[in-house]
Design a protein around this motif. Sequence first.
Motif, PDB file in Angstrom:
ATOM      1  N   ARG A   1       0.791  -1.230   0.000  1.00  0.00           N
ATOM      2  CA  ARG A   1       0.000   0.000   0.000  1.00  0.00           C
ATOM      3  C   ARG A   1       0.824   1.281   0.000  1.00  0.00           C
ATOM      4  N   TYR A   2       1.691   1.484   0.985  1.00  0.00           N
ATOM      5  CA  TYR A   2       2.399   2.753   1.107  1.00  0.00           C
ATOM      6  C   TYR A   2       3.712   2.798   0.339  1.00  0.00           C
TER       7      TYR A   2
ATOM      8  N   ARG B   1       2.696   3.631  -4.854  1.00  0.00           N
ATOM      9  CA  ARG B   1       1.598   4.556  -5.100  1.00  0.00           C
ATOM     10  C   ARG B   1       1.778   5.187  -6.478  1.00  0.00           C
TER      11      ARG B   1
ATOM     12  N   GLU C   1       2.861   8.423  -0.056  1.00  0.00           N
ATOM     13  CA  GLU C   1       2.585   8.695   1.352  1.00  0.00           C
ATOM     14  C   GLU C   1       3.776   8.191   2.155  1.00  0.00           C
TER      15      GLU C   1
ATOM     16  N   ASN D   1       5.386   7.153   5.532  1.00  0.00           N
ATOM     17  CA  ASN D   1       5.072   6.709   6.891  1.00  0.00           C
ATOM     18  C   ASN D   1       5.996   7.380   7.901  1.00  0.00           C
TER      19      ASN D   1
ATOM     20  N   LYS E   1      -1.891   9.035  10.095  1.00  0.00           N
ATOM     21  CA  LYS E   1      -1.904   9.495   8.715  1.00  0.00           C
ATOM     22  C   LYS E   1      -0.482   9.833   8.285  1.00  0.00           C
ATOM     23  N   PRO E   2       0.015   9.195   7.243  1.00  0.00           N
ATOM     24  CA  PRO E   2       1.358   9.507   6.754  1.00  0.00           C
ATOM     25  C   PRO E   2       1.402  10.916   6.156  1.00  0.00           C
TER      26      PRO E   2
ATOM     27  N   ASP F   1      -6.662   4.179  -2.166  1.00  0.00           N
ATOM     28  CA  ASP F   1      -5.991   2.877  -2.160  1.00  0.00           C
ATOM     29  C   ASP F   1      -6.476   1.968  -3.275  1.00  0.00           C
TER      30      ASP F   1
ATOM     31  N   ASN G   1       1.342  -1.845   7.801  1.00  0.00           N
ATOM     32  CA  ASN G   1       1.938  -0.885   6.866  1.00  0.00           C
ATOM     33  C   ASN G   1       3.172  -0.222   7.448  1.00  0.00           C
ATOM     34  N   ASN G   2       3.217  -0.033   8.771  1.00  0.00           N
ATOM     35  CA  ASN G   2       4.347   0.647   9.396  1.00  0.00           C
ATOM     36  C   ASN G   2       5.466  -0.299   9.820  1.00  0.00           C
TER      37      ASN G   2
END
Length: 653
Positions: A229-230, A233, A284, A286, A291-292, A410, A503-504
């Motif tokens: 996801r992050y 993009r 985005e 992280n 919220k990034p 997304d 995600n992080n």
Amino acid sequence: MSQLHQRLQLYTQGNDTYIFVPPDTVGAQSLTIHRSSGELVLNPPHSLPPSARRSGKILHGILGIISLSLSDYVVVISEREFKGRLLGHDIYRATDFELLPLSQNINVANPPHPVEAHLIALVRSHLLGGSFLFSYDWDMTRRLQAQWETREQDTSKAFWETADDRFFWNKFLQTRLIELTMGNASQNLSSYILPIMYGTFDLRNAVLEGRSLQICLISRRSRFRAGTRYFRRGIDHDGHVANFNETEQLLLVEDPAAGAAGVDAGTQMSFVQIRGSVPVFWAEVNTLRYKPDLQVMDLQETADMMRKHLQEQVSTYGEQALVNLVNRKGYEQPVKEAYERYVSQITLPGVRYQYFDFHNECKKMRWDRISVLIDELQTDLQRYGYFCLTANRPESVKLQRGTVRTNCMDNLDRTNVVQAALAKWTLNEQLTSVGILPEGGSIDSYEALAKDFREMWADHADAIANAYGGSGALKSDFTRTGKRTRMGVMEDGVKSSLRYLKNNFFDGARQDGFDLVTGNWDQRPLITRSMPFTVSVSLFMICAGLTLPRTSGKAPIIRSFIGLSSGSLTLALSLAFIVLHGVDYVSWPRLVPSTEYIYYKGPGFRSGQHGKGFGGEDKPKTRIGTSISLKWLNHRKRVSVAVMEEGQKKRVD
């Protein structure tokens, strides 16, 4: 067209060769791979060496060959699961894999070096964590209309040659087999080159008004700009966008005149939709915040890459309706504005932009308001149509001449809801066209079929969301039940928390698995690496001060108070440091640098400069955790990195 081998018996000849023998094909040529040289050789039929030893393993296909730091590996499918029978063809999902090392000194279960162990783990995690589908006699990578349009040319081609390059997931792994086949007519390995796709497959049977039918849902994930996801993009410099998926809904309806022939001999209909990230350069970043930081990069080539991307879609699918569901206010607004600014600069025939303010239109759980968007798209949907073919007519009845390209931030949750609604509208039209539904009728009048339809789309949404975002789809209660519920909202909260954690803290390794390169270095400064340990010590001091027994007197009480105070202060300072330097604690991909957008300073929009410490935006432009220069990013081609370890040069491809 050469037939693919469905089963392979593995033989070994000492530590020198792997021999793959097709036991079910009379007169088939076996394949020998020499471990010392990596040479692949087709053998004459019935020429198994006397010294070859049967391993006892029955394999279901060769995915290809991958190069890691110490050895090449033959990747094979060791287990498969039957998923269904579509149009007379068996569809399978690969459920387990083996890596057969070519180096004679490598034991996969106990690699001799931690870098090699890490790379093997990445490959296995990627394979076991994905949904890989294949068929030995039906092209899973291509939609029904594309197969029908090229049916005559395909008869003279090998199976792998007809595959859609975007969805041929193991194309890179098959490079060596393909190159040998193309370069040497006597060594045609086409029967061993099995294309697989990353996606979903669901098939349901139903009876409606006395007619048998099947509904099938297939999604195909592009191997270009693939990832999590992050870390994937927007668009890249080749015009590929992140999280691009083609979704095909097939409807097979029995022809009453065909008798016992069933749905395979009846009417075949296909409706295709696509999704993909907003085709501008954005990311985005992280920082451990929920919220990034949002980064939109106004690069000189943005308009050209968007044009290239959309031209490819028009060339492949016909006309395009670009449905944008990104919020018009708040955090997402800059992405919406960038999309609209660039799409207005490029004039392409057959491309129409359509904005739908999803959250505003559907607020207070008024999800029935999706009908507003369908009304706005109805003219396009009728003009685009769907593919339709009947068994008693050699020519197609209809061709689909356009697609709806849907995106949100997304391309997951809002996109799933809209695509399911468009698919339902089209399904009603198709069933009406074959006389099963009356004019204006709906599958909602048939609870069993409506339930199957909702479950298929909800399962499809969860699979795509898990692959890209790390959790099941949000808003899936609406897709699954047709209603938005408060329980569904609570479940979305849990899924959002799960996405945040993955995600992080976990997606860096998942992204590395997608990229299939090498590296696991941690060269952050000592103070940065020590902070999580400091937090742990501080928590221990606080817990000890609160729980350990105290003796009488003032001195022990004072010492306890000092311990609690110092522990709390240390904890607060450590946590503050971690938050302030958040980007250093995110699980970044270690194999393909993210520096290009983390420290981007060109024109565009940046929502914040969090997580970089004091003066973070002026930090040297090097990737987090490594000393690789930003210049490394400018190489668009495949690179090789030479790593010197223990006096031995190890190649990393």
